[in-house]
Design a protein around this motif. Structure first.
Motif, mmCIF file in Angstrom:
data_model
loop_
_atom_site.group_PDB
_atom_site.id
_atom_site.type_symbol
_atom_site.label_atom_id
_atom_site.label_comp_id
_atom_site.label_asym_id
_atom_site.label_seq_id
_atom_site.Cartn_x
_atom_site.Cartn_y
_atom_site.Cartn_z
ATOM 1 N N THR A 51 0.858 -1.192 0.000
ATOM 2 C CA THR A 51 0.000 0.000 0.000
ATOM 3 C C THR A 51 0.891 1.238 0.000
ATOM 4 O O THR A 51 1.919 1.276 0.678
ATOM 5 N N ALA A 52 0.497 2.245 -0.784
ATOM 6 C CA ALA A 52 1.274 3.488 -0.873
ATOM 7 C C ALA A 52 0.400 4.652 -0.408
ATOM 8 O O ALA A 52 -0.758 4.765 -0.815
ATOM 9 N N ILE A 53 0.977 5.496 0.447
ATOM 10 C CA ILE A 53 0.209 6.591 1.033
ATOM 11 C C ILE A 53 0.963 7.894 0.832
ATOM 12 O O ILE A 53 2.142 8.002 1.185
ATOM 13 N N ALA A 54 0.278 8.895 0.277
ATOM 14 C CA ALA A 54 0.933 10.173 -0.005
ATOM 15 C C ALA A 54 0.888 11.107 1.205
ATOM 16 O O ALA A 54 0.194 10.855 2.191
ATOM 17 N N GLY A 55 1.599 12.211 1.099
ATOM 18 C CA GLY A 55 1.905 13.089 2.216
ATOM 19 C C GLY A 55 0.702 13.675 2.951
ATOM 20 O O GLY A 55 -0.368 13.874 2.384
ATOM 21 N N CYS A 56 0.904 13.961 4.232
ATOM 22 C CA CYS A 56 -0.070 14.688 5.052
ATOM 23 C C CYS A 56 -1.317 13.872 5.371
ATOM 24 O O CYS A 56 -2.294 14.434 5.868
ATOM 25 N N THR A 57 -1.303 12.602 5.082
ATOM 26 C CA THR A 57 -2.450 11.768 5.424
ATOM 27 C C THR A 57 -2.320 11.274 6.865
ATOM 28 O O THR A 57 -1.224 11.023 7.344
ATOM 29 N N GLY A 58 -3.468 11.159 7.542
ATOM 30 C CA GLY A 58 -3.468 10.663 8.913
ATOM 31 C C GLY A 58 -4.347 9.428 9.038
ATOM 32 O O GLY A 58 -5.429 9.379 8.447
ATOM 33 N N ILE A 59 -3.877 8.455 9.783
ATOM 34 C CA ILE A 59 -4.650 7.221 9.980
ATOM 35 C C ILE A 59 -4.799 6.999 11.479
ATOM 36 O O ILE A 59 -3.815 6.860 12.200
ATOM 37 N N ALA A 60 -6.040 6.999 11.929
ATOM 38 C CA ALA A 60 -6.291 6.941 13.371
ATOM 39 C C ALA A 60 -6.206 5.523 13.907
ATOM 40 O O ALA A 60 -6.131 4.542 13.147
#
Lengths: 343, 343, 343
Positions: free
Chosen positions: B246-255
């Motif tokens: 899985t690839a996640i780009a900048g400034c993302t938040g995962i609670a």
């Protein structure tokens, strides 16, 4: 590793034991993955089924669930709070041996109970309380004050003159006291920096998450009152004031001079604009943009839902035309009224 | 600097050369700004025009475009992927000489193939794989494990007991294993910290961007599976589980405790709330707030459009009154139906 | 501490004194909390009432308000700008004694006017201008260039080959030149890294906030022009180009290859997607998602309002059904038209 019996636990933390009170506990666990010498808790009734199958040595439960426990239990009206206290007892924070590591440097007096980790740097005129732990690579600027029993994990930065009270926990990458974002504009559009001459004042029992930034004030101080809990990657701008025991989750930003009340909870990814005021006991849910003061306690929300792409495309394209939609409705109402009259 | 011929390239990476296969290549370039000994690529047909004017020594193209190349070319069905592999070959990661810098400190065994940069600190009981590169100012907490061939750029922090697999690339300011945000609340509104006794487990081939934070679990581990790619300033809360690739780009938040599937792509500035589950092969577009589990693969979106200020003022003021608008429509429908009937 | 008289101030900065021009000033203050030897300013008419009660030694005011000042004043058409200049004069940036701290390390020539703080590290082939201040724990990668009079606060990271002009102020935790987020995808869903071989080029008079990240370009450079001001926790992706004198507030993210014009202001928590272009002199208000190019100067907005929870639940649930709502309106219009015709 600390090992205690259920009898010892209730002697210190209260509550009542059902079952063998000599049961030994050395670790906390979840109901689902517990093992030998562990204690788990049931707080959310949703996990009730896991209780009956748990392999924990003991569990912490509310009175209603005590009958369902297959293992000895501690009965208390607030299992989660009880669990928190017990978990703290079983897991005391690490305390490295006091002293200044050979690769650290200090231009201030380091009390004998204080540890300063490898590569850390303490500036001039810094006041360090007793039993402070300064992690590897931390930088404490000139004239800063760190209260008793603070734990600064690796790579925290305190700028000159910033102050924090007792028992703070500060996580890696936190930056306390960088300049607020203040500029006056020239007519050609360029910017003249306003030196940020205020400080940062932080009370007792505050926790600050990794990479969270608290800027120094423009003229007066940015203030974080006692017991405030800040998660990771929070941005607190200059001259913000956060009331006691307010908790803020990750990725939230608070713009300059905003005043947040006491005992608020602010979820992750919220943004609060500058110069507004939030009352005490306000709860703000995830990803809300707060653009106006909130004068009454209560729960507020602002997140917009996500959808499958095709639905989003169809629905959200209307957002640019809501006013037209409202207008169409007004015109329909007028036409319909005329038609009704003419009948 | 490595110099290779087109013949050598296809011998290693496959594909077919059209034109002079002794053409020498030492650098990658864009079609637009290429120069001597460079190779560029055409992947997006939008840049087709640049192909005809390129001054690259050679280009990588799909079969359809080979005919249009004014210079020698390598033909491959996937030019961008081919380019990635060639670019890696021409740009091997920097490998500082092994050894512990005189200003670094270690309380663990440092294998002879490992380099530990200036001011870095390795704690007790740390397991370092072969050829690990620990950049200047990094802090590796007690008992952490860093797999073979990991590259830690300057100023990364790994808390005690965190584990990362082989071939990771970790960028500056990343914080792995800080405490998750967990507190129980007293009746007076103050907070009791839940010690975060879980760890962080990260698989092989993971990249972690600058200032990204991955919190340790509350009781069990936060898990990042093999091949996950994380951009800058991402916040991963305690007990999140991210599936492989899985690839996640900048400034993302995962609670906290969110479970993300395998092979997902999550764009920048998204926020995923806690305790939900995202299926494998889900694509989430920019700035989406995900508040419910997603059980089916596909593309999801939630961004709201921006507009010129006056339009925004007119349109978005209706957002507070959407329910009233829906109600007006219902009443209109009813009145109209009555009118139609009465005719 | 610098002490000056009003006469000395206007001799240097212009304006006109009303009242005793030998009044001595050594500190700036707010109108509300001013004390001895302080100077305050009135820029926003909202604070007019505070003027009449101020205990400042002097104030800076626009001509219209001079009559209302109870204390000596400096009259200028732009009090805030004047205040900024005076505040800079009274608060010169700290200048630690030049030299390399014993715990710092450098593999490059350090000019005699440069200070390198405790634990800082300067790599090979680094070009440092005169009077550069490198704070504790900073890491300057091989071949980087730092212009004259730059101030790097503690714990900044410049990757290899990055360049910044003169008079920059860089705050703690800033990361300049980490790899952009670029990968090609294999058919099995795994990722092949595109080596990021571009650099970062930053002009003169730039300020970079705490924990802000500016990624290096994929092939060519990421560019930040002269006079750009960046607040904390901003993410600038690879190959972004920001025009001169643009100011960007905290928590904003700018995706890859976006081009931002000159003299723009972008508020906090905005997100600008990749490969789009924003014209000069564009102002973007808080929390706006910009998904399309903006070709004309002006003010743009996109924030959605928050509401009390019950209202939000009622109103925002309709967002998923806006298209249905639009459809109902269309059908109503049609039916009504038919009814009107049939009359």
């Amino acid at each position: 590793m600390i090992t205690v019996t259920l009898a010892e636990i209730i002697a210190r933390l209260g509550g009542e034991v059902r079952g063998k009170d000599s049961t030994r506990i050395s670790r906390i666990a979840t109901l689902e993955n517990a093992g030998q010498e562990t204690i788990a808790f049931l707080s959310n009734p949703k996990y009730q089924k896991q209780l009956s199958q748990t392999r924990a040595s003991a569990v912490i439960v509310a009175p209603d669930f005590a009958g369902q426990s297959p293992v000895p239990c501690i009965i208390t009206p607030q299992p989660y709070l009880y669990f928190a206290r017990l978990a703290q007892w079983l897991n005391p924070p690490p305390r490295p041996a006091p002293g200044l590591h050979p690769t650290a440097s200090s231009e201030s007096v380091v009390p004998s109970s204080v540890s300063v980790g490898p590569g850390a740097r303490v500036g001039r005129g810094v006041k360090l309380g007793t039993s402070v732990m300064i992690g590897p690579g931390c930088v404490i600027g000139d004239g800063a004050e760190i209260g008793d029993d603070c734990i600064l994990h690796a790579a925290c930065t305190f700028y000159a003159g910033t102050r924090i009270g007792r028992r703070a926990i500060v996580h890696s990458g936190a930056v306390i006291g960088a300049d607020g974002f203040g500029f006056a504009r020239e007519q050609d559009g360029s910017w003249v920096k306003i030196p940020q001459t205020g400080g940062v004042w932080i009370g007792d029992d505050v926790e600050i998450g990794a990479s969270t930034c608290i800027d120094r004030g423009a003229i007066e101080d940015t203030v974080i009152e006692d017991g405030v809990k800040l998660d990771n990657q929070i941005q607190i701008a200059h001259n913000v004031h956060i009331g006691a025991h307010t908790a803020i989750a990750g990725c939230t930003g608070i713009a300059g001079s905003a005043i947040i009340g006491k005992r608020c909870t602010i979820a992750g990814a919220c943004n609060i604009i500058g110069h507004i005021e939030i009352a005490d006991d306000v709860n703000i849910l995830v990803a809300s943009i707060i653009t106006k003061s909130i004068s009454r306690p209560g729960t507020y929300a602002g997140a917009v839902p996500s959808q499958p792409y095709a639905d989003w495309l169809q629905n959200y394209s209307h957002l640019r035309h809501l006013d037209g939609m409202a207008d169409k409705i007004r015109r329909l109402e007028k036409r319909l009224t005329e038609l009704e009259k003419s009948k």
